[in-house]
Motif scaffolding. Structure first.
Motif, PDB file in Angstrom:
ATOM      1  N   THR A  83      26.858  52.239  49.588  1.00  0.00           N
ATOM      2  CA  THR A  83      28.199  52.689  49.279  1.00  0.00           C
ATOM      3  C   THR A  83      29.002  51.312  48.971  1.00  0.00           C
ATOM      4  OG1 THR A  83      28.341  54.900  49.829  1.00  0.00           O
ATOM      5  CG2 THR A  83      30.232  53.864  49.587  1.00  0.00           C
ATOM      6  N   LEU A  84      29.412  51.028  47.855  1.00  0.00           N
ATOM      7  CA  LEU A  84      30.237  49.719  47.756  1.00  0.00           C
ATOM      8  C   LEU A  84      31.575  49.965  47.525  1.00  0.00           C
ATOM      9  CD1 LEU A  84      30.637  46.889  46.810  1.00  0.00           C
ATOM     10  CD2 LEU A  84      30.191  47.402  44.517  1.00  0.00           C
ATOM     11  N   VAL A  85      32.293  49.041  48.634  1.00  0.00           N
ATOM     12  CA  VAL A  85      33.868  49.441  48.258  1.00  0.00           C
ATOM     13  C   VAL A  85      34.498  48.127  47.991  1.00  0.00           C
ATOM     14  CG1 VAL A  85      35.826  50.108  50.143  1.00  0.00           C
ATOM     15  CG2 VAL A  85      33.521  50.983  50.058  1.00  0.00           C
ATOM     16  N   HIS A  86      35.397  48.038  47.170  1.00  0.00           N
ATOM     17  CA  HIS A  86      36.208  47.021  47.087  1.00  0.00           C
ATOM     18  C   HIS A  86      37.437  47.622  46.213  1.00  0.00           C
ATOM     19  CE1 HIS A  86      35.858  46.268  42.551  1.00  0.00           C
ATOM     20  NE2 HIS A  86      34.779  46.804  42.926  1.00  0.00           N
ATOM     21  N   GLY A  87      38.536  46.497  46.192  1.00  0.00           N
ATOM     22  CA  GLY A  87      39.800  46.702  45.650  1.00  0.00           C
ATOM     23  C   GLY A  87      40.349  45.624  44.665  1.00  0.00           C
TER      24      GLY A  87
END
Length: 467
Positions: free
Chosen positions: A178-182
Motif C-alpha cells: 500500500t503506497l502512501v504519499h501526498g
C-alpha cells in the motif's frame, strides 16, 4: 519529436511490458479502494472505465493538458490520455497566468481536460485500441526554468515503464504493498512514481491530499514517499513518526535528506529511509535498494540498464559532473533541438549538471550542483531564472538576482536580491506568487542599490552580501 543523440542513451536490451499492461489486464486484482485520493476512492475497474470515456473524447489530439490537482479526476484524465496515446501535459494547479500560458502555448496542447473536456469519475467507457509504441510520448513534463522559461521534456512510454520496473526491482515493490504519499501530481515524484508506479505494480494507492504527519500516520501504508521537508515534519511529530514503524520502506527524494532527519526517522520508526536520484529528463536513474545498505547522503546504485559516470573536476575523491545513459531518458526538449543537443556529450551521455561521487561499490553520492541557479525548496526544483524573470515583470523592479539559502525545514529558502523603487517586500512576494506557482515565490527580499556584475554585465551571485 526530435531524434535522440547517438550513443549509450539508447534502450536496454530488454523491452518492458506496455506501460498500462497491469491496469488493462482482464485478470488484474481489484478492490473498491484501489486508489484513494484526498479521501475519495476508486476501484481500478472504475478508473479504467472513466478513463476510457476520456480517451474516446480526445483520440487523435496532438496533446492535452491536465490541471494536476490532488483529486481522482487528475488520475482519470492522465490515464485517459495514456490510453488514447495522446501526450499528457500536467499543469501545476497553483500556476499563475504567465506560467500556465507559457506551458499551454509551448506544448501546443489542444485541450485542457476538466475544462475543455469533461472528466467525470462516474462515467464509464470502453477503450480497446492497442497501446502505442514504447518510443511514443507519454508525458510532456516541464522543467524548472533554470535559465529562463521552462522547457518541455518529452517522456517516452518505454522510459516510464523501464524506470518503474527498475524501482519495483530495487524496492521489492509489489501488488501487496500500500503506497502512501501526498506529493504534487505534476512532476516525476508524485505523478510518475506515485501514481503510475502504483498502477503498474498493482498496489493500492493512498494519496493524502496534503502530506501532513497526521495524514501519513493514519494511512497505514507499507511504502511511503516523501520529500525531505515532509520527512523533517514527520520526524518532529514523534507520535506520527512512531506510527510508521510498521511500514516496509520509507523513500525520500527530490532533494538531499539531511542527516539529522535520517537519524531521527531511524530512531523513531526503527528503520532507515532510502534515497534515490533522478531528474525530469532522466526519471529515476539511481536508487538505494531495499536490501542494500542505507547510509545518510547516499542515493544508491544505478537501476537495471542505466549507466553512470563522473567527469572528474580534479578534486580529491573522484568527484565530478554526473552523466547518465540508459532506457529511462527523455527523447528531447519539445521544439528545442539545440537545447537537446547541448544536454548530451559528443558520445551520447546526458549531462545532469549535478556533482557526484561514485564509491568503489557503486554507491552514488550527490554532493552539489554545477550551477548555482537550481534551487531545491520543499521538494520542488525551482529555477532562479524563472523567478528573476517574474520579478523583472514588475514595473518597479530594475534588477533581480535569486538564490537558494540553506533552510532547516525547506532545504533551501528562495531569496531575492532586488533593485527597485517604491515597492514593499510583501507586495513583491505576492506579485511573484500570482505570476508563477505559489511555491516559487521568494520567502525574503533584500533591496539593494545595485547588483554586483562582471565586465560582461552578468550578475555575480557569489558576491551578493549575506542576509
Amino acid at each position: 519529436m526530435p531524434p535522440g543523440p547517438p550513443g549509450p542513451r539508447g534502450r536496454s536490451d530488454s523491452v518492458p511490458e506496455p506501460l498500462l499492461s497491469s491496469l488493462v489486464a482482464p485478470d488484474a486484482a481489484d478492490r473498491p479502494d484501489a486508489l484513494t485520493i484526498a479521501g475519495r476512492s476508486l476501484s481500478r475497474e472504475e478508473l479504467l472505465g472513466a478513463a476510457g470515456a476520456v480517451a474516446a473524447r480526445i483520440a487523435g489530439a496532438s496533446s492535452v493538458a491536465v490541471r494536476a490537482a490532488a483529486e481522482p479526476e487528475t488520475v482519470v484524465a492522465v490515464v485517459g490520455g495514456l490510453l488514447a496515446g495522446v501526450p499528457v501535459v500536467p499543469l501545476p494547479p497553483d500556476a499563475g497566468p504567465a506560467e500556465r500560458g507559457h506551458i499551454l502555448r509551448d506544448s501546443g496542447a489542444e485541450l485542457v481536460l476538466g475544462e475543455d473536456v469533461p472528466v467525470d469519475i462516474r462515467e464509464r467507457g470502453t477503450w480497446s485500441a492497442p497501446e502505442p509504441a514504447p518510443e511514443s510520448t507519454a508525458l510532456v513534463l516541464y522543467t524548472s526554468g533554470t535559465t529562463g522559461a521552462p522547457k518541455g521534456a518529452l517522456i517516452p512510454r518505454g522510459a516510464v515503464a523501464a524506470g518503474l520496473d527498475g524501482l519495483a526491482d530495487a524496492w521489492k515493490w509489489t501488488a501487496e504493498d500500500t503506497l502512501v504519499h501526498g506529493l504534487p501530481l505534476f512532476h516525476v515524484h508524485g505523478l510518475v512514481l506515485g501514481v503510475l508506479g502504483a498502477l503498474r505494480t498493482g498496489c493500492r494507492l493512498i494519496h493524502t491530499g496534503r502530506p501532513t504527519p497526521e495524514a501519513y500516520a493514519a494511512a497505514g501504508g507499507s511504502l511511503y514517499f516523501g520529500v525531505p521537508t515532509v520527512w523533517s515534519r514527520v520526524a518532529r511529530d514523534h507520535a506520527a513518526a512512531r506510527a510508521l514503524a510498521g511500514a516496509r520502506l520509507l523513500v525520500s527524494g527530490s532533494a538531499a535528506l539531511p542527516a539529522p532527519v535520517f537519524r531521527d526517522l531511524e530512531a523513531l520508526t526503527g528503520q532507515r529511509p532510502v534515497e534515490r536520484y533522478g531528474m525530469t529528463e532522466t526519471l529515476i536513474t539511481v536508487a538505494t535498494r531495499a536490501d542494500g545498505e542505507r547510509v545518510p547522503g547516499a542515493v544508491g546504485v544505478p537501476l537495471p540498464g542505466v549507466r553512470t559516470r563522473v567527469v572528474e573536476t580534479g578534486e580529491e575523491g573522484g568527484i565530478g559532473e554526473l552523466e547518465v545513459s540508459g532506457p529511462t531518458l527523455f527523447a528531447g526538449y519539445l521544439g528545442r533541438p539545440e537545447a537537446t543537443a547541448a544536454a548530451y556529450t559528443a558520445d551520447g551521455w546526458f549531462r545532469t549538471g549535478d556533482i557526484a561521487a561514485i564509491e568503489p561499490d557503486g554507491t552514488h553520492r550527490i554532493v552539489g550542483r554545477a550551477s548555482t541557479d537550481l534551487i531545491k525548496s520543499g521538494g520542488y526544483r525551482v529555477g532562479a531564472g524563472e523567478v528573476e524573470n517574474a520579478l523583472l515583470d514588475h514595473p518597479a523592479v530594475r534588477e533581480a538576482a535569486v538564490v537558494g539559502v540553506p533552510h532547516d525545514d525547506l532545504g533551501q529558502e528562495i531569496v531575492a536580491y532586488v533593485v527597485a523603487d517604491g515597492i514593499a517586500e510583501r507586495e513583491l512576494i505576492d506579485f511573484v506568487a500570482g505570476h508563477l506557482s505559489v511555491h516559487k515565490r521568494p520567502r525574503r527580499i533584500r533591496f539593494m542599490d545595485a547588483l554586483p556584475r562582471n565586465a560582461m554585465g552578468k550578475p555575480q551571485k557569489k558576491l551578493l552580501p549575506p542576509l
